[in-house]
Design an enzyme around this catalytic site. Structure first.
Site, PDB file in Angstrom:
ATOM      1  N   GLY A  16       0.832  -1.201   0.000  1.00 13.17           N
ATOM      2  CA  GLY A  16       0.000   0.000   0.000  1.00 13.17           C
ATOM      3  C   GLY A  16       0.861   1.242   0.000  1.00 13.17           C
ATOM      4  O   GLY A  16       1.824   1.334   0.760  1.00 13.17           O
ATOM      5  N   GLY A  18      -0.947   4.463  -0.787  1.00 12.31           N
ATOM      6  CA  GLY A  18      -1.921   5.541  -0.652  1.00 12.31           C
ATOM      7  C   GLY A  18      -2.889   5.172   0.450  1.00 12.31           C
ATOM      8  O   GLY A  18      -2.473   4.827   1.558  1.00 12.31           O
ATOM      9  N   GLU A  92      -9.818  -1.296  -5.947  1.00 11.55           N
ATOM     10  CA  GLU A  92      -8.762  -0.630  -6.700  1.00 11.55           C
ATOM     11  C   GLU A  92      -9.014  -0.561  -8.204  1.00 11.55           C
ATOM     12  O   GLU A  92      -8.374   0.225  -8.889  1.00 11.55           O
ATOM     13  CB  GLU A  92      -7.416  -1.321  -6.449  1.00 11.55           C
ATOM     14  CG  GLU A  92      -6.975  -1.292  -4.999  1.00 11.55           C
ATOM     15  CD  GLU A  92      -6.717   0.114  -4.474  1.00 11.55           C
ATOM     16  OE1 GLU A  92      -6.185   0.955  -5.222  1.00 11.55           O
ATOM     17  OE2 GLU A  92      -7.072   0.377  -3.312  1.00 11.55           O
TER      18      GLU A  92
END
Length: 184
Positions: A16, A18, A92
């Site tokens: 990850g 963000g 996502e």
């Protein structure tokens, strides 16, 4: 469990850089700092879903080519992987703007391990590319999507990077520019 044991058990890592850093949304066994080389964190994806609309796009983070990015890696148990992967695809990839890939990351400053990462797809129509700070600020200011205001996403990033011990002057400067535009 060390990285070799994780690999032999079928556990997998997710990277990850963000919002996954502060809001993963899935179960994990452990969370560690990680560095991915060859990519850098950038506001390079037009957001028409989470932080903007088709009529008024915002910007979200992507991993643009070059540099290195510090983020986090989550170790997901093998038994939880199918559910976690399905969740990540839904979260996502609402407009398929990323390319899913397994890349090697340095986890917790130690061993390297493969991590699932969502890379920016430079061939996708939502690829914004290298925008100036002014262009980024203009797009982020006032943009809002299904997940909220674009400025809140940027603010969360800056806050959580600081919590991780990362002072990103570029992102902090961008936040100040967007705050000034929204205040005007």
């Amino acid at each position: 469990m060390d990285d070799d044991a994780a690999a032999s058990s079928g556990d997998r890592w997710v990277f990850g850089y963000g919002s996954l850093m502060w809001r993963p949304g899935f179960q994990y066994l452990e969370r560690k700092t990680a560095v991915l080389h060859g990519r850098r964190r950038a506001f390079c994806i037009y957001s028409v879903h989470h932080r903007g609309t088709y009529e008024r796009p915002g910007l979200v983070l992507g991993l643009a080519p070059g540099g290195a990015v510090r983020g986090v890696a989550y170790r997901v148990a093998a038994a939880e992987w199918p559910e976690t992967y399905a969740y990540l695809r839904e979260r996502e990839q609402p407009t398929e703007t990323y390319v899913e890939a397994w890349r090697e990351a340095r986890i917790n400053g130690g061993l390297k391990a493969p991590v699932l990462v969502f890379l920016s797809d430079k061939a996708h129509p939502q690829w914004a590319g290298a925008l100036t700070d002014q262009q980024q600020a203009d797009l982020i200011a006032g943009a809002k999507g299904l997940s909220g205001r674009n400025i809140d996403y940027l603010r969360d990033l800056v806050i959580h990077l600081r919590d991780e011990g990362v002072r990103d002057q570029g992102m902090e400067s961008l936040l100040a520019m967007v705050e000034a535009r929204e205040a005007a």
